[in-house]
Design an enzyme around this catalytic site. Structure first.
Site, mmCIF file in Angstrom:
data_model
loop_
_atom_site.group_PDB
_atom_site.id
_atom_site.type_symbol
_atom_site.label_atom_id
_atom_site.label_comp_id
_atom_site.label_asym_id
_atom_site.label_seq_id
_atom_site.Cartn_x
_atom_site.Cartn_y
_atom_site.Cartn_z
ATOM 1 N N GLU A 437 -46.700 15.984 -42.413
ATOM 2 C CA GLU A 437 -47.354 16.395 -43.650
ATOM 3 C C GLU A 437 -48.602 15.547 -43.876
ATOM 4 O O GLU A 437 -48.588 14.343 -43.665
ATOM 5 C CB GLU A 437 -46.348 16.178 -44.800
ATOM 6 C CG GLU A 437 -46.952 16.151 -46.165
ATOM 7 C CD GLU A 437 -46.071 15.383 -47.172
ATOM 8 O OE1 GLU A 437 -44.984 14.898 -46.811
ATOM 9 O OE2 GLU A 437 -46.504 15.282 -48.324
ATOM 10 N N ASP A 514 -42.657 15.138 -53.296
ATOM 11 C CA ASP A 514 -43.438 16.145 -52.591
ATOM 12 C C ASP A 514 -42.970 16.283 -51.153
ATOM 13 O O ASP A 514 -42.823 17.381 -50.633
ATOM 14 C CB ASP A 514 -44.916 15.736 -52.582
ATOM 15 C CG ASP A 514 -45.745 16.657 -53.447
ATOM 16 O OD1 ASP A 514 -45.130 17.435 -54.225
ATOM 17 O OD2 ASP A 514 -46.983 16.598 -53.341
#
Ligand code: TSJ
Length: 650
Positions: A437, A514
């Protein structure tokens, strides 16, 4: 079925040292799973007694000293002396391998137990085991221990012979044992694991009350205690699974039996678009499905189509929906009981017996038609037909979209390579794909990796949430398409594991909410469209460190809050502590050292042991209920080893 049972029915096969020598042969592993296995052996014995109509309640207690205790209010294990072996029934149960009612199908209607190796295996792998029996007006006690003789461990020895210790009005059995730390790599029972399996057993055996107490976990001085008791059985199970998914109607519950088997089944539509099936044979989860599941699915399709036509909901000239159309948004739970089960499949969790399909199909078809034909259940049929028709309609569109995607993929392949930094080595069994990510983390990973076998796929945006979308929409997402084309396996029905280009697929995201969200989205996608990738053990979660401790040249990375105090103690004074907020803060060398290097990193393998809970978790994470999700995130969004999908520490 004979009604009497005494000690002579118990078969005698092998000694306990065999278990001690090769525990893996009997319980699979000596890891955390094996540890729980020896508890399930005991629980299964109690459950057998209760489901045969003797007793109502099982109590499971996890004690502070590390032992586990199981208590039931059944008839009590027989204490009479075996005519040939000249020892008591209890002694046989705990000292003879394969001794136990389970293997005698004439005595017990159905053989139960996860693997059915028997309570003696638990004894063989325990430091000590005590049993208390309440039977025929008396209380009895017996004890076993493992002792060292001439430097050799001898386990399961009777150190306290069976003795009558008093009188009692009650009946039942209590067994308490301490798993042997010289056998198991890990000896701490996991409360979550225990609770999950006991809840599953409570759903599968309706009416049985299971009380779980954890003496190790106190709140205001009181131990954790929960009662698992479902009068509705599988009906309550699908309600539980669907609790976040917006079900419109009560579950449909069906049961029936034939000469060879007994079937229970519960069905409920949700607002989601995915099908969900949980099947069991003799209380054992059949994650890979099998003949019972196939039979049920055929029955559902035929019953909906036949009743729909009969009631004019499907017209003569209409093409009726397919099975997969009816199953869109349908949650199914199926439990059968039978003898002589045969397992197949990669993980031996697929029922193979061919005779089962027609029998299950027959029973469910008959019962479902009976149910749907009742005027008060017309709404269930109408819902099924409208769901089926809607799905059939989009199936065509989806098919077209899929074809387009295939073409797009081949055209864009050139482009996609830009996001994928491939490895130079081309051996799938050695290769690792890191899904990373964030741009800066992706950059560091690309530079820090060992490019001979590690590939980096950098996610820029968030991949889309597969839970709320149909396949065609999922495939429209670019990040997802990149993953599909990188793995090489295809998806859904086209999935083919033999084309997998990376044997380790490692999700690497930040240790914050997140990151957890991205992880959950990716796992949802794999779960939905590449389930075998997970079940065959190819999916991992990478564990970046949370802290760096440094004192001059001495550097240590700390991977969890739990480990931090100890590490700080080790460093004494004058150290610096850096908290990593994200992967992006690490330079390529640091990232290699902490997270990529196979020698030093720590990975969690994602497993499907417990598809039901993974499913519940997915719908909690991804569903529409924001309040529940918020609470879930604040309860669980840490980056520890219990975090996602039964991720096993590896
Ligand atoms: F696993 C185990 F053996 F250790 C164990 C067995 C542990 C626990 C907690 C309970 C039991 C167990 C066994 N509970 N209930 C029974 N029942 C019998 O073994 C039993 C009782 C009566 C008769 C009978 O014919 O009178 C027959 C059996 C098999």
């Amino acid at each position: 079925m004979s009604k009497t049972y005494d000690s002579k029915d118990i078969m005698v096969l092998e000694g306990l040292d065999a278990v001690r020598m090769r525990p893996g042969m009997y319980i699979g592993t000596t890891g955390i799973k094996g540890l729980h296995h020896i508890l399930w052996e005991i629980v299964d014995n109690s459950m057998d007694e209760l489901v045969n109509g003797f007793g109502t309640t099982i109590k499971v207690t996890l004690h502070e000293d590390g032992s586990a205790e199981v208590e039931d209010d059944g008839r009590g294990i027989p204490v009479d002396i075996h005519p040939v072996k000249k020892v008591s029934g209890v002694e046989l149960v705990f000292t003879q391998l394969h001794a136990g009612g389970k293997f005698n199908n004439d005595t017990y209607g159905y053989s139960g137990g996860l693997h059915g190796v028997g309570a003696s295996v638990t004894n063989a792998l325990s430091r000590w085991l005590n049993v208390y029996i309440f039977r025929g007006g008396y209380e009895y006690e017996m004890g076993f221990e493992s002792v060292t003789k001439n430097g050799k461990i001898v386990s399961g020895l009777t150190t306290m012979p069976l003795k009558k210790v008093g009188t009692t009005k009650r009946t039942g059995t209590i067994v308490r044992f301490l798993p042997d730390d010289r056998v198991f790599e890990e000896t701490t029972f996991n409360l979550e694991t225990v609770e999950k399996r006991l809840r599953e057993l409570a759903f599968l055996n309706k009416g049985i009350k299971i009380i779980l107490t954890d003496q190790r976990k106190l709140t205001d001085g009181k131990p954790y205690c929960i009662t698992l008791h479902y009068e509705g059985g599988l009906k309550d199970f699908v309600t539980y699974i669907n609790q976040q998914k917006g079900a419109e109607r009560k579950p449909i519950y069906l049961e029936g039996k034939s000469d060879n088997l007994q079937v229970c089944c519960a069905l409920q539509y949700t607002g989601a678009y995915t099908e969900n099936c949980f099947s069991y044979v003799n209380n054992i989860p059949t994650t890979e499905g099998g003949t019972h599941e196939t039979g049920m699915k055929s029955a559902i399709t035929r019953a909906f189509n036949d009743c729909g036509k009969r009631l004019g909901l499907i017209k003569e000239k209409e093409t009726p929906p397919l099975g997969e159309d009816y199953r869109e948004g349908l949650t199914m739970a199926l439990a059968i009981k039978m003898r002589n089960i045969e397992f197949e499949g990669q993980t031996k969790t697929k029922l193979g017996n061919p005779e089962v399909k027609p029998e299950v199909e027959n029973i469910i078809y008959t019962e479902l038609v009976k149910y749907l034909e009742k005027p008060e259940n017309k709404g269930d049929l109408e819902l099924a037909i409208s769901k089926g028709k809607a799905a059939a309609k989009v199936r065509d569109a989806a098919k077209r979209a899929k074809e387009i995607t295939r073409q797009k993929n081949s055209i864009e392949n050139f482009n996609l390579v830009g996001k994928l930094s491939a490895s130079t080595g081309k051996k799938p069994e050695l290769n690792e794909l890191f899904i990373v990510e964030g741009e800066s983390a992706g950059g560091s990973a690309k530079q820090g990796r060992d490019r001979s076998f590690q590939a980096i796929l950098n996610l820029r945006g968030k991949p889309l949430n597969a839970e709320k979308k149909r396949l065609s929409q999922v495939l429209d997402n670019e990040e997802i398409r990149t993953i599909i084309s990188a793995l090489g396996t295809g998806i859904g029905e086209d999935f083919d594991l033999s084309n997998l280009k990376y044997y380790k697929v490692i999700i690497l995201s930040d240790a914050d909410q997140d990151g957890a969200h991205i992880r959950a989205i990716l796992l949802t996608f794999f779960f939905r469209y590449m389930k075998d990738l997970i079940s065959s053990g190819h999916v991992y979660i990478g564990m970046p460190p949370l802290y760096k401790l440094q004192k001059k040249d001495q550097i240590e990375y700390v991977y969890s809050d739990l480990e931090l105090p100890e590490a700080i103690k080790k460093f004494g004074k004058n150290y610096t502590l850096q908290r990593y907020k994200g992967l992006g803060e690490m330079n390529p060398e640091q990232l290699w050292e902490t997270t990529l290097d196979p020698q030093k990193r720590s990975l969690m393998r994602v497993t499907l042991d417990d598809a039901a809970n993974a499913e519940l978790m997915i719908s909690t994470w991804m569903g529409d209920n924001i309040e529940v999700r918020k609470k879930y995130i604040s309860d669980h969004a840490n980056f520890n080893r219990e975090d996602n999908f039964n991720a096993d520490a590896k």
